[in-house]
Design an enzyme around this catalytic site. Structure first.
Site, short mmCIF file in Angstrom:
data_model
loop_
_atom_site.label_atom_id
_atom_site.label_comp_id
_atom_site.label_asym_id
_atom_site.label_seq_id
_atom_site.Cartn_x
_atom_site.Cartn_y
_atom_site.Cartn_z
N ASP A 35 39.22 36.44 -12.06
CA ASP A 35 39.85 36.56 -13.17
C ASP A 35 39.71 35.48 -14.15
O ASP A 35 40.42 34.30 -13.80
CB ASP A 35 41.52 36.72 -12.79
CG ASP A 35 42.25 37.11 -14.15
OD1 ASP A 35 42.20 38.15 -14.50
OD2 ASP A 35 43.27 36.11 -14.51
N TYR A 38 40.99 29.54 -20.82
CA TYR A 38 40.88 28.64 -19.38
C TYR A 38 39.84 27.35 -19.55
O TYR A 38 39.84 26.36 -18.84
CB TYR A 38 40.70 29.36 -18.39
CG TYR A 38 41.83 30.40 -18.01
CD1 TYR A 38 42.95 30.47 -18.50
CD2 TYR A 38 41.55 31.61 -17.03
CE1 TYR A 38 43.74 31.22 -18.47
CE2 TYR A 38 42.60 32.33 -16.81
CZ TYR A 38 43.64 32.51 -17.63
OH TYR A 38 44.47 33.53 -17.34
N LYS A 60 39.19 37.61 -21.07
CA LYS A 60 40.20 37.76 -21.84
C LYS A 60 40.20 37.33 -23.19
O LYS A 60 39.47 35.99 -23.39
CB LYS A 60 41.54 37.22 -21.44
CG LYS A 60 42.11 37.50 -19.86
CD LYS A 60 43.39 37.05 -19.47
CE LYS A 60 43.44 37.47 -18.08
NZ LYS A 60 42.95 36.24 -17.21
N HIS A 71 44.35 38.99 -24.33
CA HIS A 71 45.14 38.08 -23.52
C HIS A 71 46.87 37.93 -23.69
O HIS A 71 47.68 38.03 -23.03
CB HIS A 71 44.70 36.59 -23.85
CG HIS A 71 44.90 35.69 -22.64
ND1 HIS A 71 44.21 34.58 -22.31
CD2 HIS A 71 45.87 35.68 -21.85
CE1 HIS A 71 44.59 33.96 -21.47
NE2 HIS A 71 45.76 34.54 -20.93
N GLU A 123 52.50 22.06 -12.78
CA GLU A 123 51.25 20.99 -12.87
C GLU A 123 51.23 20.96 -14.57
O GLU A 123 50.58 19.90 -14.84
CB GLU A 123 49.96 21.91 -12.64
CG GLU A 123 49.74 22.01 -11.13
CD GLU A 123 48.70 23.24 -10.77
OE1 GLU A 123 47.70 23.22 -11.68
OE2 GLU A 123 48.87 23.94 -10.18
N ASN A 143 45.38 33.73 1.39
CA ASN A 143 45.70 34.32 0.08
C ASN A 143 45.23 35.88 0.42
O ASN A 143 45.54 36.87 0.26
CB ASN A 143 45.51 33.74 -1.07
CG ASN A 143 46.38 32.50 -1.33
OD1 ASN A 143 47.41 32.42 -0.75
ND2 ASN A 143 46.20 31.67 -2.37
P1 NAD Z 1 49.57 31.01 -8.87
O1 NAD Z 1 51.00 31.56 -8.71
O2 NAD Z 1 48.52 31.70 -8.32
O3 NAD Z 1 49.73 29.44 -8.51
C1 NAD Z 1 48.86 28.78 -8.32
C2 NAD Z 1 49.51 27.21 -7.87
O4 NAD Z 1 49.77 27.60 -6.31
C3 NAD Z 1 48.38 26.29 -7.50
O5 NAD Z 1 48.94 25.06 -7.56
C4 NAD Z 1 47.77 26.47 -6.03
O6 NAD Z 1 47.13 25.22 -5.52
C5 NAD Z 1 49.19 26.94 -5.21
N1 NAD Z 1 48.68 27.83 -4.08
C6 NAD Z 1 47.77 28.77 -4.00
N2 NAD Z 1 47.63 29.39 -2.88
C7 NAD Z 1 48.72 28.72 -2.13
C8 NAD Z 1 49.20 28.93 -0.72
N3 NAD Z 1 48.67 29.90 -0.02
N4 NAD Z 1 50.17 28.05 -0.33
C9 NAD Z 1 50.44 26.97 -1.17
N5 NAD Z 1 50.23 27.09 -2.56
C10 NAD Z 1 49.18 27.81 -2.85
O7 NAD Z 1 49.45 30.68 -10.68
P2 NAD Z 1 48.42 30.78 -11.79
O8 NAD Z 1 47.26 30.38 -11.44
O9 NAD Z 1 49.42 30.72 -12.90
O10 NAD Z 1 48.31 32.64 -11.57
C11 NAD Z 1 47.20 33.18 -11.19
C12 NAD Z 1 46.19 33.41 -12.00
O11 NAD Z 1 46.69 34.37 -12.82
C13 NAD Z 1 45.70 32.56 -12.75
O12 NAD Z 1 44.69 31.32 -12.32
C14 NAD Z 1 45.11 33.28 -14.08
O13 NAD Z 1 43.49 33.66 -13.40
C15 NAD Z 1 46.04 34.29 -14.12
N6 NAD Z 1 47.10 34.06 -15.17
C16 NAD Z 1 47.03 34.92 -16.31
C17 NAD Z 1 47.87 34.83 -17.08
C18 NAD Z 1 47.89 35.74 -18.45
O14 NAD Z 1 48.61 35.35 -19.47
N7 NAD Z 1 47.16 36.68 -18.42
C19 NAD Z 1 48.65 33.68 -17.24
C20 NAD Z 1 48.83 32.81 -16.16
C21 NAD Z 1 47.87 33.13 -15.02
#
Ligand code: NAD
Length: 324
Positions: free
Chosen positions: A47, A52, A81, A114, A227, A284
């Protein structure tokens, strides 16, 4: 891979991998390796997004995995996106082509708008990715491009084979309803922020009732935004310490993160958790296994944590900003 993840059948019959790899905030150093290991583990959806700022380095991981025979291009869903500075008819194609080049692929399996907000054009040479601010610092400058223009430009690229499926991200139900009135190419997927603090029960119902699949992003709630030192996130109770989630995790001998993903997956949502660490990536991905499931009562208790708390809310950027 030793494990095949579940898929969601889209309206055209194709199968969307239910658990994809998020890429937001992957650093230049980590991205190639993180993408490579996720493909080795069995992830089949990446994704990405222009915004990014790491499509080139993520693409490096993908290219290496293909060269080493870890995956074939056609087995992976590569998603990107469109950033809002490129919404005008004359900018959409160049934006898509730039992302395709960065990933090193000929087509996107999935390409999203996006955010449903058009911003003033910023040329690649000025700044890439452009981000929210016209001056790179604080000025949000809108453009007059309506979504319909952007959608029609994207439809052309579908016709030409550069994009296989279109998606929308951060659209509410009313915007989606409007889009469905004119879309010649139907949106296949809605990607929105979903976690127990922002359960989005009605938006999910509506999108699914219209034949769209829904992808949940930021499944761990505030975690991703810590973060960024976002004050909303710093003040929100962590979902990794939330008593209901913890109790349920303990009962299943799982981590809180696995329970949060399971809650989404059992709702029929796709998820795209982002992790650098191969151990977390594997944990995951394996949430798709059916050897453990949440009971209906557990699902409801988790949904009961909803407080419509959205961390990724563009309105926060626009405080005090007049459109024209
Ligand atoms: P996320 O909810 O996936 O959280 C990421 C955080 O959780 C990181 O700090 C990671 O180290 C930690 N983590 C991951 N797996 C874990 C586990 N099993 N145990 C403990 N900690 C864990 O957050 P995100 O990155 O905001 O969302 C996921 C993805 O969604 C993004 O990377 C992106 O690809 C997408 N996204 C899209 C939009 C949009 O506007 N369309 C916005 C935000 C994110």
């Amino acid at each position: 891979p030793h494990y095949r993840e579940p898929t969601i059948i889209l309206f055209d019959g194709s199968q969307l991998p239910q658990i994809g790899a998020g890429t937001w905030k992957h650093s230049d150093e980590i991205a190639p390796k993180a993408i490579y290991t996720s493909l080795q583990l069995g992830y089949r959806l990446l994704d990405g997004a222009c915004d990014y700022g790491n499509e080139k380095v993520c693409g490096e991981g993908l290219r290496r995995a293909i060269a080493d025979g870890v995956v074939k291009r056609e087995d992976v869903w590569v998603a990107s996106k469109l950033w809002q500075t490129f919404h005008a008819m004359e900018h959409v194609r160049a934006a898509v082509q730039k992302s395709l080049e960065d990933w090193g692929v000929e087509y996107f399996d999935l390409y999203y708008i996006h955010f449903p907000i058009s911003l003033a054009y910023v040329p690649f040479e000025t700044r890439y990715p452009p981000g929210w601010y016209y001056d790179g610092e604080s000025e949000v400058r809108h453009s007059r491009v309506p979504i319909r223009e952007t959608w029609e430009a994207l439809e052309e690229l579908v016709d030409e084979g550069l994009i296989r499926h279109l998606g929308v991200s951060n659209f509410n139900s009313a915007l989606l309803m409007d889009l469905l009135k004119y879309a010649r190419v139907k949106p296949a997927i809605l990607q929105i922020e979903i976690h127990p603090y922002n359960a989005q029960l009605r938006a999910v119902d509506y999108a699914q009732s219209q034949g769209l699949a829904v992808t949940a992003y930021s499944s761990f709630g505030p975690q991703s935004f810590l973060e960024l030192k976002m004050s909303k996130a710093l003040h929100a109770p962590s979902l990794f310490m939330q008593p209901v989630v913890t109790q349920i995790a303990d009962a299943h001998n799982k981590t809180q993160a696995e329970v949060l993903l399971k809650w989404a997956v059992q709702r029929g949502l796709a998820v795209v958790p982002k992790a650098d660490d191969v151990r977390l990536q594997e944990l995951n991905l394996r949430v798709g296994e059916t050897s453990w499931m949440l009971s209906e009562e557990e699902m409801e208790r988790i949904s009961g944590l909803d407080m419509h708390l959205r961390f990724n809310d563009p309105a926060d950027e626009f405080e005090g900003c007049h459109i024209f």
